[in-house]
Design an enzyme around this catalytic site. Structure first.
Site, short mmCIF file in Angstrom:
data_model
loop_
_atom_site.label_atom_id
_atom_site.label_comp_id
_atom_site.label_asym_id
_atom_site.label_seq_id
_atom_site.Cartn_x
_atom_site.Cartn_y
_atom_site.Cartn_z
N LEU A 213 0.81 -1.21 0.00
CA LEU A 213 0.00 0.00 0.00
C LEU A 213 0.85 1.27 0.00
O LEU A 213 0.49 2.25 -0.67
CB LEU A 213 -0.98 -0.04 1.16
CG LEU A 213 -2.09 -1.08 0.96
CD1 LEU A 213 -2.89 -1.29 2.22
CD2 LEU A 213 -3.01 -0.69 -0.18
N VAL B 5 -8.06 -0.12 3.43
CA VAL B 5 -7.76 -1.54 3.59
C VAL B 5 -6.49 -1.78 4.38
O VAL B 5 -5.71 -0.87 4.63
CB VAL B 5 -7.66 -2.22 2.20
CG1 VAL B 5 -8.96 -2.07 1.43
CG2 VAL B 5 -6.51 -1.63 1.38
N GLU B 6 -6.29 -3.04 4.79
CA GLU B 6 -5.10 -3.51 5.50
C GLU B 6 -4.83 -2.68 6.76
O GLU B 6 -3.72 -2.27 7.04
CB GLU B 6 -3.87 -3.49 4.57
CG GLU B 6 -2.85 -4.58 4.92
CD GLU B 6 -1.78 -4.73 3.86
OE1 GLU B 6 -0.68 -4.21 4.06
OE2 GLU B 6 -2.05 -5.38 2.83
N GLY B 7 -5.91 -2.45 7.51
CA GLY B 7 -5.82 -1.61 8.70
C GLY B 7 -6.17 -0.19 8.34
O GLY B 7 -5.33 0.58 7.89
#
Length: 717
Positions: free
Chosen positions: A314, A432-434
């Site tokens: 990311l 996303v992803e936290g």
């Protein structure tokens, strides 16, 4: 004696003050390693240690892949066409498989490319600068998912079977963690697997009957193997011991009871994403990642892998958005004229360009430094969370700023649009992803307070072990730490280590703000104890200051690593902006501390942070003018940007190339167009009419926008 007495007196109140922590939360806090961010948290940055990190290096194979395979892939991508089709062309899917884009992190002995972290990030960034959907498709198999988990925890049989198939794309993976009722609180997933036995081919097989409902799973609609996290349960155990905790498994597609193939449409993007559901899916013990010994270890596995993966994929998307936006702002700012001048010469736009460039220098410095740390064997969990938040937010900021510069050009959809698709995609990386909201409020400071502080983990361990003597020693050391930072805050922090010539003053400012931050963090933790965990606005600010300090320090490292004197003004600007932001947040933080005494002392404790020599307007204009007149500087700030074969970015690149060839004749050509209202007539007056006409046509193509046939109107009468 003193330590033992202090430990006895402090044990009970200290134990009450510490926040309660479950096993899953403890696993998250203890994951990964601590790097230079720990020194910033402690108020004692040693720049010799920072600069000892070697610069990023690519192997010959990695460089050849970037120069060959990645460039060939980019030439196949049409951002608008892919977006309209909501899928990658079949030829692109095939190319990704054949060239092993899905196996970058898989070692060569298992059929992969065996790339390092920096090379992995560079590939994703370059692809994302042209098309985010393809970048996401490439990054997911190389990020947190089956391959990463198998490499670290898989059995030999699982590695032999899956890794070669994942490397060459025979298997496409996805990983199911998020549930409708467990999003940010992923550790509370309700999906359960009950331990049982079934007869298969005449043999009794141990395994789990799993029921699950997952969503937001990237690559799910096309996946041939599903990684799955579920809560394992053993009903044969006594009451209170039946929960075995989160477990990770691999499920081949198809499998009876597994429902997969429908799509979500995240901001209508073309990458594959969708739900996964399972009803009474039997998962044999051989499908558990790592086999039966790893039952119940899934959360630890995920957190340990995330400590590295969060720093790569990311952040690479964020870097691509920033580089693409800066390229567009500077390029369009040269081509587009209003009131007889290139629009980048107007101060309102010049300021936006300069701030974006300084922002990019700092965030990309942190991304590169952290990739170097990963390649050196570190697993910096706090730094990776900082990167995920800061790079994705900076990407969104840059694209939004770029849209402001483009004006009407930016809001008309079509192949000629320069940033529209990226603008629509920006919230995806934020979420996303936290989610960044969670990471700012809970992860960066919450994990940093335990992992980065030089004494808190020792204190927590002493309380857990009920060791009063160890607690007393840790508290004495902690008190000395506070007094040192108090002295540094009041009387000045010294500069430890040597820094590059030209950045000495900035390094001293980093040390000063670091000491004040460390003191503030201790005051907040001492005053609020476990309540600080619930005061998310305060903890988010504490995390933000650490983040800004990290980006500022990494900018010092980047300037040393690249040894590029032309970048000194941008390095200075990057550091100044980050320190200005850190100081602003520190003042807001002190203003909101629930203690009148501390608020009264704040002017003394924060002395010297009210005005950290921010850049003046003339400095911003000078930075923007340098980018306008020296295209090589843009290339240095945007090394991963590569224009595609078609579309608006290709048109812009062509126009800039032709403008560079004409040199100082361009302004007169533009004036001639305004006078004659004819491209041919304007070009005829040039010393090279053919080249001039090519430029004017290319520039006109950049300025134009797309239109489409009118849709049939329904009779509303």
């Amino acid at each position: 004696m003193i330590a033992n007495l202090l430990g006895r007196l402090a044990f009970e109140p200290f134990a009450k003050a510490l926040p309660q922590m479950g096993d899953t939360e403890r696993a998250a806090l203890e994951a990964g390693t601590v790097g230079f961010e720990g020194q910033l948290f402690g108020g004692k940055p040693d720049f010799d240690r920072l600069l000892a990190m070697p610069p990023n290096r690519l192997t010959a194979e990695e460089q050849a892949f970037l120069d060959g395979d990645v460039r060939e892939l980019i030439a196949m991508l049409d951002d608008f066409a892919i977006d309209e089709a909501r899928d990658l062309p079949p030829a692109v899917w095939q190319f990704l498989r054949e060239r092993r884009f899905f196996g970058m992190i898989i070692p060569r002995e298992h059929g992969g490319l065996g790339f390092g972290h920096f090379a992995h990030a560079a590939v994703v960034t370059r692809i994302a600068s042209v098309n985010v959907a393809v970048a996401v498709t490439v990054m997911v198999p190389n990020s947190l998912g089956p391959a990463e988990l198998l490499l670290h925890y898989g059995t030999d049989a699982q590695k032999r079977h899956y890794l070669p198939r994942l490397a060459d794309g025979r298997d496409l993976p996805c990983f199911g963690l998020t549930s409708p009722y467990a999003g940010s609180d992923a550790a509370s997933i309700p999906d359960t697997g009950v331990l049982t036995e079934r007869e298969i081919d005449g043999k009794r097989v141990r395994g789990f009957v799993v029921n699950f409902d997952k969503r937001y799973i990237t690559l799910a609609p096309v996946a041939t193997v599903v990684g799955l996290a579920f809560q394992a349960v053993d009903p044969s155990k006594p009451e209170g011991q039946q929960q075995l905790d989160i477990t990770c498994a691999l499920i081949p597609v198809p499998t009876p009871g597994l429902q997969i193939g429908r799509r979500h449409r995240p901001m209508d993007s073309a990458f594959m994403n969708g739900p996964i559901r399972g009803e009474d899916v039997f998962v044999p013990m051989d499908w558990i990642i790592g086999g039966e010994p790893q039952v119940g270890q899934g959360w630890r596995m995920l957190m340990e892998c995330l400590a590295a993966g969060r720093a790569i994929s990311l952040p690479a998307l964020g870097a691509a958005m920033q580089q693409g936006a800066l390229y567009v702002m500077t390029g369009y700012g040269r081509i587009r004229e209003q009131f007889g001048l290139p629009i980048s010469r107007f101060e309102a736009i010049a300021g936006l360009i300069a701030r974006t460039a300084a922002d990019l220098y700092a965030t990309d410095a942190a991304r590169r430094y952290t990739a170097a740390a990963l390649d050196a064997g570190e697993r910096p969990s706090v730094a990776s969370a900082i990167l995920k938040v800061q790079l994705t937010e900076a990407g969104r900021r840059a694209v939004t700023t770029g849209m402001d510069v483009l004006g009407g050009k930016g809001i008309i959809s079509g192949p000629s649009n320069l940033l529209g698709v990226a603008y629509r995609h920006a919230p995806i990386a934020i979420t996303v992803e936290g989610a960044n909201l969670l990471s700012r409020a809970l992860i960066i400071f919450g994990q940093g307070a335990v992992r980065c502080h030089p004494h808190v983990m020792d204190e927590m361990a002493a309380v857990q072990a009920k060791d009063e003597d160890a607690l007393g020693k840790a508290l004495l050391a902690h008190a000395g730490h506070v007094m040192r930072n108090l002295g540094a805050s009041l009387f000045g922090a010294g500069l430890k280590g040597r820094v590059p010539t030209g950045l000495e003053k900035e390094a001293r400012l980093i040390a000063r703000v670091s000491a004040k931050y460390a003191l503030t963090a201790d005051l907040a933790m001492g005053l609020l104890g476990g309540k600080l965990k619930r005061m998310e606005l305060l903890s988010a600010r504490l995390g933000d200051v650490l983040s800004h300090l990290y980006l500022a320090a990494c900018s010092v490292w980047r300037f040393k690593a690249e040894a590029d004197e032309a970048m000194l003004p941008f390095a200075r600007a990057a550091i100044r902006f980050q320190l200005e932001a850190a100081a602003t947040v520190l003042h807001d933080l002190h203003a909101n501390l629930p203690s009148g005494v501390l608020r009264a002392l704040s002017p003394l404790l924060l002395h010297g942070t009210g005005h950290l020599a921010p850049l003046r307007d003339r400095d911003l204009v000078a930075l923007s003018e340098a980018l306008r007149t020296q295209p090589a500087l843009v290339a240095r700030l945007c090394p991963d940007f590569a224009p595609p074969a078609t579309g608006g970015l290709r048109d812009l690149a062509d126009a800039l190339r032709l403008a560079d060839a004409l040199g100082d004749e361009v302004p007169e050509l533009n004036r001639a167009v305004r006078r004659t209202n004819s491209l041919q007539a304007a070009a005829a007056r040039s010393r090279d009419p053919e080249a001039a006409l090519a430029y004017l046509r290319a520039a006109d193509k950049v300025i134009q926008v797309d239109d489409f046939p009118a849709e049939p109107r329904s009779d509303s009468r």
